[in-house]
Design a protein around this motif. Sequence first.
Motif, PDB file in Angstrom:
ATOM      1  N   VAL A  73      29.942  65.377  -3.195  1.00 62.98           N
ATOM      2  CA  VAL A  73      30.362  66.729  -3.561  1.00 62.98           C
ATOM      3  C   VAL A  73      30.899  66.691  -4.994  1.00 62.98           C
ATOM      4  O   VAL A  73      31.847  65.954  -5.286  1.00 62.98           O
ATOM      5  CB  VAL A  73      31.436  67.267  -2.598  1.00 62.98           C
ATOM      6  N   PHE A  74      30.263  67.467  -5.868  1.00 65.31           N
ATOM      7  CA  PHE A  74      30.630  67.459  -7.290  1.00 65.31           C
ATOM      8  C   PHE A  74      31.093  68.841  -7.727  1.00 65.31           C
ATOM      9  O   PHE A  74      30.572  69.855  -7.275  1.00 65.31           O
ATOM     10  CB  PHE A  74      29.440  67.002  -8.149  1.00 65.31           C
ATOM     11  N   PHE A  75      32.067  68.843  -8.644  1.00 66.81           N
ATOM     12  CA  PHE A  75      32.655  70.072  -9.153  1.00 66.81           C
ATOM     13  C   PHE A  75      32.522  70.098 -10.671  1.00 66.81           C
ATOM     14  O   PHE A  75      32.024  69.156 -11.276  1.00 66.81           O
ATOM     15  CB  PHE A  75      34.129  70.153  -8.745  1.00 66.81           C
ATOM     16  N   GLU A  76      32.993  71.210 -11.283  1.00 65.31           N
ATOM     17  CA  GLU A  76      33.015  71.263 -12.744  1.00 65.31           C
ATOM     18  C   GLU A  76      33.968  70.183 -13.256  1.00 65.31           C
ATOM     19  O   GLU A  76      33.586  69.324 -14.043  1.00 65.31           O
ATOM     20  CB  GLU A  76      33.464  72.652 -13.203  1.00 65.31           C
ATOM     21  N   LEU A  77      35.215  70.263 -12.823  1.00 66.53           N
ATOM     22  CA  LEU A  77      36.230  69.243 -13.128  1.00 66.53           C
ATOM     23  C   LEU A  77      36.807  68.737 -11.817  1.00 66.53           C
ATOM     24  O   LEU A  77      36.801  69.448 -10.816  1.00 66.53           O
ATOM     25  CB  LEU A  77      37.359  69.820 -13.982  1.00 66.53           C
ATOM     26  N   ASP A  78      37.328  67.522 -11.845  1.00 64.91           N
ATOM     27  CA  ASP A  78      37.969  66.964 -10.653  1.00 64.91           C
ATOM     28  C   ASP A  78      39.457  67.313 -10.692  1.00 64.91           C
ATOM     29  O   ASP A  78      40.267  66.597 -11.274  1.00 64.91           O
ATOM     30  CB  ASP A  78      37.772  65.445 -10.601  1.00 64.91           C
ATOM     31  N   LEU A  79      39.813  68.429 -10.040  1.00 69.41           N
ATOM     32  CA  LEU A  79      41.191  68.913 -10.098  1.00 69.41           C
ATOM     33  C   LEU A  79      42.108  68.212  -9.112  1.00 69.41           C
ATOM     34  O   LEU A  79      43.290  68.530  -9.025  1.00 69.41           O
ATOM     35  CB  LEU A  79      41.216  70.426  -9.881  1.00 69.41           C
ATOM     36  N   THR A  80      41.570  67.245  -8.351  1.00 69.72           N
ATOM     37  CA  THR A  80      42.434  66.417  -7.496  1.00 69.72           C
ATOM     38  C   THR A  80      42.866  65.146  -8.229  1.00 69.72           C
ATOM     39  O   THR A  80      43.667  64.376  -7.706  1.00 69.72           O
ATOM     40  CB  THR A  80      41.718  66.026  -6.187  1.00 69.72           C
ATOM     41  N   ASP A  81      42.324  64.943  -9.426  1.00 67.21           N
ATOM     42  CA  ASP A  81      42.624  63.731 -10.204  1.00 67.21           C
ATOM     43  C   ASP A  81      43.819  64.000 -11.124  1.00 67.21           C
ATOM     44  O   ASP A  81      43.742  64.867 -12.004  1.00 67.21           O
ATOM     45  CB  ASP A  81      41.392  63.349 -11.028  1.00 67.21           C
ATOM     46  N   PRO A  82      44.936  63.283 -10.956  1.00 64.19           N
ATOM     47  CA  PRO A  82      46.116  63.508 -11.815  1.00 64.19           C
ATOM     48  C   PRO A  82      45.811  63.358 -13.300  1.00 64.19           C
ATOM     49  O   PRO A  82      46.405  64.048 -14.132  1.00 64.19           O
ATOM     50  CB  PRO A  82      47.108  62.437 -11.346  1.00 64.19           C
ATOM     51  N   LEU A  83      44.876  62.464 -13.653  1.00 59.21           N
ATOM     52  CA  LEU A  83      44.534  62.271 -15.059  1.00 59.21           C
ATOM     53  C   LEU A  83      43.890  63.530 -15.640  1.00 59.21           C
ATOM     54  O   LEU A  83      44.145  63.899 -16.791  1.00 59.21           O
ATOM     55  CB  LEU A  83      43.601  61.068 -15.220  1.00 59.21           C
ATOM     56  N   ALA A 316      29.500  72.418  -6.419  1.00 62.55           N
ATOM     57  CA  ALA A 316      30.284  73.647  -6.269  1.00 62.55           C
ATOM     58  C   ALA A 316      30.792  74.085  -7.640  1.00 62.55           C
ATOM     59  O   ALA A 316      31.718  73.479  -8.197  1.00 62.55           O
ATOM     60  CB  ALA A 316      31.455  73.411  -5.309  1.00 62.55           C
ATOM     61  N   PHE A 317      30.140  75.113  -8.199  1.00 65.06           N
ATOM     62  CA  PHE A 317      30.487  75.621  -9.526  1.00 65.06           C
ATOM     63  C   PHE A 317      30.849  77.100  -9.423  1.00 65.06           C
ATOM     64  O   PHE A 317      30.446  77.782  -8.491  1.00 65.06           O
ATOM     65  CB  PHE A 317      29.310  75.475 -10.503  1.00 65.06           C
ATOM     66  N   GLY A 318      31.577  77.610 -10.428  1.00 64.85           N
ATOM     67  CA  GLY A 318      31.978  79.011 -10.429  1.00 64.85           C
ATOM     68  C   GLY A 318      30.779  79.944 -10.394  1.00 64.85           C
ATOM     69  O   GLY A 318      29.846  79.805 -11.182  1.00 64.85           O
ATOM     70  N   ALA A 319      30.823  80.916  -9.477  1.00 62.23           N
ATOM     71  CA  ALA A 319      29.696  81.842  -9.321  1.00 62.23           C
ATOM     72  C   ALA A 319      29.502  82.717 -10.548  1.00 62.23           C
ATOM     73  O   ALA A 319      28.401  83.160 -10.840  1.00 62.23           O
ATOM     74  CB  ALA A 319      29.911  82.725  -8.092  1.00 62.23           C
ATOM     75  N   GLY A 320      30.606  82.950 -11.293  1.00 64.32           N
ATOM     76  CA  GLY A 320      30.491  83.789 -12.485  1.00 64.32           C
ATOM     77  C   GLY A 320      30.015  83.038 -13.703  1.00 64.32           C
ATOM     78  O   GLY A 320      29.780  83.625 -14.747  1.00 64.32           O
ATOM     79  N   ASN A 321      29.874  81.703 -13.597  1.00 66.99           N
ATOM     80  CA  ASN A 321      29.389  80.865 -14.695  1.00 66.99           C
ATOM     81  C   ASN A 321      30.247  80.945 -15.950  1.00 66.99           C
ATOM     82  O   ASN A 321      29.773  80.657 -17.029  1.00 66.99           O
ATOM     83  CB  ASN A 321      27.939  81.209 -15.077  1.00 66.99           C
ATOM     84  N   ARG A 322      31.496  81.369 -15.793  1.00 66.93           N
ATOM     85  CA  ARG A 322      32.373  81.311 -16.960  1.00 66.93           C
ATOM     86  C   ARG A 322      33.779  80.957 -16.510  1.00 66.93           C
ATOM     87  O   ARG A 322      34.756  81.384 -17.107  1.00 66.93           O
ATOM     88  CB  ARG A 322      32.332  82.606 -17.764  1.00 66.93           C
ATOM     89  N   GLY A 323      33.867  80.180 -15.428  1.00 70.69           N
ATOM     90  CA  GLY A 323      35.186  79.807 -14.904  1.00 70.69           C
ATOM     91  C   GLY A 323      35.945  78.910 -15.857  1.00 70.69           C
ATOM     92  O   GLY A 323      35.408  77.979 -16.409  1.00 70.69           O
ATOM     93  N   LEU A 324      37.229  79.183 -16.022  1.00 75.63           N
ATOM     94  CA  LEU A 324      38.112  78.340 -16.821  1.00 75.63           C
ATOM     95  C   LEU A 324      39.317  78.052 -15.967  1.00 75.63           C
ATOM     96  O   LEU A 324      39.903  78.954 -15.407  1.00 75.63           O
ATOM     97  CB  LEU A 324      38.590  79.094 -18.075  1.00 75.63           C
TER      98      LEU A 324
END
Length: 329
Positions: A73-83, A316-324
Amino acid sequence: LSLHFYILPHSLCLPPYLPPPQQSDMNSFLWTVRREPPHPPSYLFGTIHVPYTRVWDFIPDSSKRAFHRSSNVFFELDLTDPLTISKLTSCQLLPHGENLQTLLPRDLYRRLKRHLDYVKHMMPYWMTADQRGRGLYADYLFNAIAGNWERKRPVWVMLMVNSLTEWDVRSRGTPVLDLFLAQEAERMGKTTGAVERVEEQCHPLNGLNFSQVLFALNQTLLQHEGVRAGSLQGSYTTEDLITHYNCGDLSSIIFNHDTSQLPHFINSTLPAHDRTTAQQIDSYFRQELIYKRNERMARRVSALLQRNPTQTYFFAFGAGNRGLDTGEG
């Protein structure tokens, strides 16, 4: 590789407080990437940056099955990673120990401080009983979202202000859909990863020139001051966004107003010079944060699939394609 998007019969656009429709009536933001047999398919799923509890019941079983059967499972960024969170935080800070009071024009700084003081005052009234029951305190929540704001770059303060609404405050404490999926993937022992680096999301925002940033911050404050005064109502609310997502509506008009993303500056009331500045900012963001980003992410998705033809991936990426993601809690 061939990409197929399957969308089920369109349901009626239901308000988010109504019960979920039947599975046969639900739309799905799920694309299937089919590969030559005997290689398994992979999946691309469009997410939304709101508490998962508001949309999870409306996501059809086909999307949930695709998630469960995927070993990666891949995301835009890994927001579970403290780094990752640490890098996002660092990227938002002003260089050389600067602070906003010395950087911003005096009037703009005063208006910003006044607005944040208002938010801090309103925080206890905006919070829900459920949040308080879970041990969240207004001061803690304000500091978690807006703490150290005077040390942040103005563009990130602008994004922070744009997200400091009553709705946003009331939704804090529940993972947004992307983070929920990341936590579920880790809990289930799946391999997780990201297709972007923090600097690729962060640097384009820091690339606006100073006059453009001042314009963006001023326009954002004007919008929120108007809402406070009761003279302005946003065209699209987060509730609108949730409703359209739950209905499987891919309307770019709605998703380009995702409240977790950039404010919309272009409007007919702006003087000609300001309208030109707004159009330049909009064009810059479209180029840097949509077109270039999508192309870069697509290349990396394709490379992953080609390197691992026997593996099943769920992207799993943002449906709006401009997620920040502002990295705020």
